[in-house]
Design a protein around this motif. Structure first.
Motif, mmCIF file in Angstrom:
data_model
loop_
_atom_site.group_PDB
_atom_site.id
_atom_site.type_symbol
_atom_site.label_atom_id
_atom_site.label_comp_id
_atom_site.label_asym_id
_atom_site.label_seq_id
_atom_site.Cartn_x
_atom_site.Cartn_y
_atom_site.Cartn_z
ATOM 1 N N LYS A 169 18.714 30.330 -10.143
ATOM 2 C CA LYS A 169 18.771 31.208 -8.968
ATOM 3 C C LYS A 169 18.955 32.659 -9.401
ATOM 4 O O LYS A 169 18.485 33.575 -8.743
ATOM 5 N N VAL A 170 19.672 32.852 -10.482
ATOM 6 C CA VAL A 170 19.845 34.176 -11.087
ATOM 7 C C VAL A 170 19.275 34.116 -12.499
ATOM 8 O O VAL A 170 19.687 33.287 -13.305
ATOM 9 N N GLY A 171 18.319 34.981 -12.797
ATOM 10 C CA GLY A 171 17.703 34.943 -14.119
ATOM 11 C C GLY A 171 16.706 33.806 -14.234
ATOM 12 O O GLY A 171 16.330 33.161 -13.251
ATOM 13 N N ASP A 172 16.266 33.537 -15.468
ATOM 14 C CA ASP A 172 15.294 32.475 -15.713
ATOM 15 C C ASP A 172 15.610 31.789 -17.041
ATOM 16 O O ASP A 172 16.644 32.059 -17.656
ATOM 17 N N GLN A 173 14.717 30.921 -17.478
ATOM 18 C CA GLN A 173 14.975 30.168 -18.699
ATOM 19 C C GLN A 173 15.059 31.079 -19.911
ATOM 20 O O GLN A 173 15.824 30.806 -20.853
ATOM 21 N N LYS A 174 14.328 32.200 -19.905
ATOM 22 C CA LYS A 174 14.422 33.141 -21.018
ATOM 23 C C LYS A 174 15.839 33.700 -21.140
ATOM 24 O O LYS A 174 16.338 33.911 -22.247
ATOM 25 N N ASP A 175 16.474 33.930 -19.990
ATOM 26 C CA ASP A 175 17.851 34.427 -20.012
ATOM 27 C C ASP A 175 18.801 33.381 -20.575
ATOM 28 O O ASP A 175 19.717 33.693 -21.341
ATOM 29 N N VAL A 176 18.604 32.132 -20.175
ATOM 30 C CA VAL A 176 19.440 31.046 -20.697
ATOM 31 C C VAL A 176 19.233 30.904 -22.200
ATOM 32 O O VAL A 176 20.192 30.734 -22.964
ATOM 33 N N ASP A 177 17.992 30.990 -22.647
ATOM 34 C CA ASP A 177 17.692 30.884 -24.082
ATOM 35 C C ASP A 177 18.376 32.008 -24.857
ATOM 36 O O ASP A 177 18.905 31.784 -25.956
ATOM 37 N N GLN A 178 18.365 33.224 -24.288
ATOM 38 C CA GLN A 178 19.009 34.346 -24.964
ATOM 39 C C GLN A 178 20.525 34.187 -24.964
ATOM 40 O O GLN A 178 21.188 34.452 -25.965
ATOM 41 N N LEU A 179 21.061 33.725 -23.838
ATOM 42 C CA LEU A 179 22.503 33.536 -23.713
ATOM 43 C C LEU A 179 23.028 32.532 -24.744
ATOM 44 O O LEU A 179 24.156 32.661 -25.235
ATOM 45 N N THR A 180 22.203 31.542 -25.073
ATOM 46 C CA THR A 180 22.639 30.471 -25.973
ATOM 47 C C THR A 180 22.071 30.616 -27.391
ATOM 48 O O THR A 180 22.209 29.706 -28.206
ATOM 49 N N GLN A 181 21.439 31.760 -27.678
ATOM 50 C CA GLN A 181 20.884 31.987 -29.015
ATOM 51 C C GLN A 181 22.009 32.173 -30.024
ATOM 52 O O GLN A 181 22.846 33.055 -29.897
ATOM 53 N N LYS A 182 22.024 31.359 -31.054
ATOM 54 C CA LYS A 182 23.080 31.423 -32.054
ATOM 55 C C LYS A 182 23.022 32.717 -32.850
ATOM 56 O O LYS A 182 21.945 33.228 -33.142
ATOM 57 N N GLY A 183 24.192 33.237 -33.181
ATOM 58 C CA GLY A 183 24.255 34.433 -34.005
ATOM 59 C C GLY A 183 23.982 34.125 -35.465
ATOM 60 O O GLY A 183 24.047 32.969 -35.901
#
Length: 236
Positions: A169-183
């Motif tokens: 509902k807020v953002g998209d799958q690209k945002d989720v992928d970035q949020l969970t991208q390992k450092g």
């Protein structure tokens, strides 16, 4: 994400190293933790602590704990500074920005960053510590700080946040992928920490999680994205 933080936070001292927004998000900045700095300065955690108080103590830093990107070391300072970057970029406090951009669109009407410790909140659960087998005492929490702490919410609202991993509902799958991208560290070693979320495996399943604790409060949130399952624990 690769911006030097001093582009947005000119008050932070020039320590002769480039510290990026990504470093803050991954806890690889080398910036010393605000709670430890406050303790060294003589501040008790049950004192009144404001955002300005933390900014002042960070402004006076003379060195880092390590070269940015060389190590992972959890630093609450980084997330307080990220809140200040949101303010510098948007012109709104973290509370105002998240309220309009995340919480209200998700229907999280009982959630906010509690950035004024004097504000009375309806249905708030106050924190306490056990004194002995039959007595408890109030665990004082007088923070007017946001970014690393002070999120007020409940199970129903946090469930809506977890569902956004799938419903977008807020953002998209690209945002989720970035949020969970390992450092990653400078030497190429991959971390299990992403952007405010741990990303690892549990019994063979991908696992996003984070825990937290202040005064007598304890929280734990976890998501198993492949199972479309999540768990939330609040206690005090």
């Amino acid at each position: 994400l690769e911006d030097d933080i001093r582009l947005w936070l000119p008050w932070f001292p020039d320590l002769k190293e480039k510290i990026t927004i990504r470093h803050l998000l991954n806890h690889t900045s080398g910036i010393r933790d605000q709670w430890q700095l406050l303790a060294i300065s003589g501040t008790r955690l049950d004192d009144v602590i404001t955002q300005e108080h933390i900014i002042k103590i960070l402004t006076n830093q003379k060195a880092l704990n390590f070269k940015p990107g060389d190590r992972y070391s959890y630093s609450n300072s980084g997330y307080t500074m990220l809140a200040e970057i949101v303010k510098a970029a948007s012109g709104r406090t973290l509370r105002q920005f998240t309220d309009s951009s995340i919480f209200k669109p998700l229907g999280m009407n009982q959630t906010h960053f509690h950035d004024d410790y004097t504000e009375i909140e309806k249905n708030r659960s106050y924190s306490y510590d056990r004194k002995d087998s039959s007595h408890f005492s109030n665990a004082v929490l007088s923070y007017s700080v946001s970014g690393a702490t002070s999120l007020f919410s409940n199970i129903q609202d946090m469930s809506k946040w977890l569902m956004n991993f799938y419903t977008h509902k807020v953002g998209d799958q690209k945002d989720v992928d970035q949020l969970t991208q390992k450092g990653k560290l400078n030497n190429g070693k991959e971390l299990s920490y992403a952007f405010g979320i741990a990303n690892d495996m549990w019994r063979g399943w991908k696992h996003y999680s984070h825990s937290g604790g202040d005064a007598g409060y304890r929280t734990y949130v976890t998501v198993f994205p492949d199972l479309k399952m999540g768990f939330i624990v609040f206690s005090n």
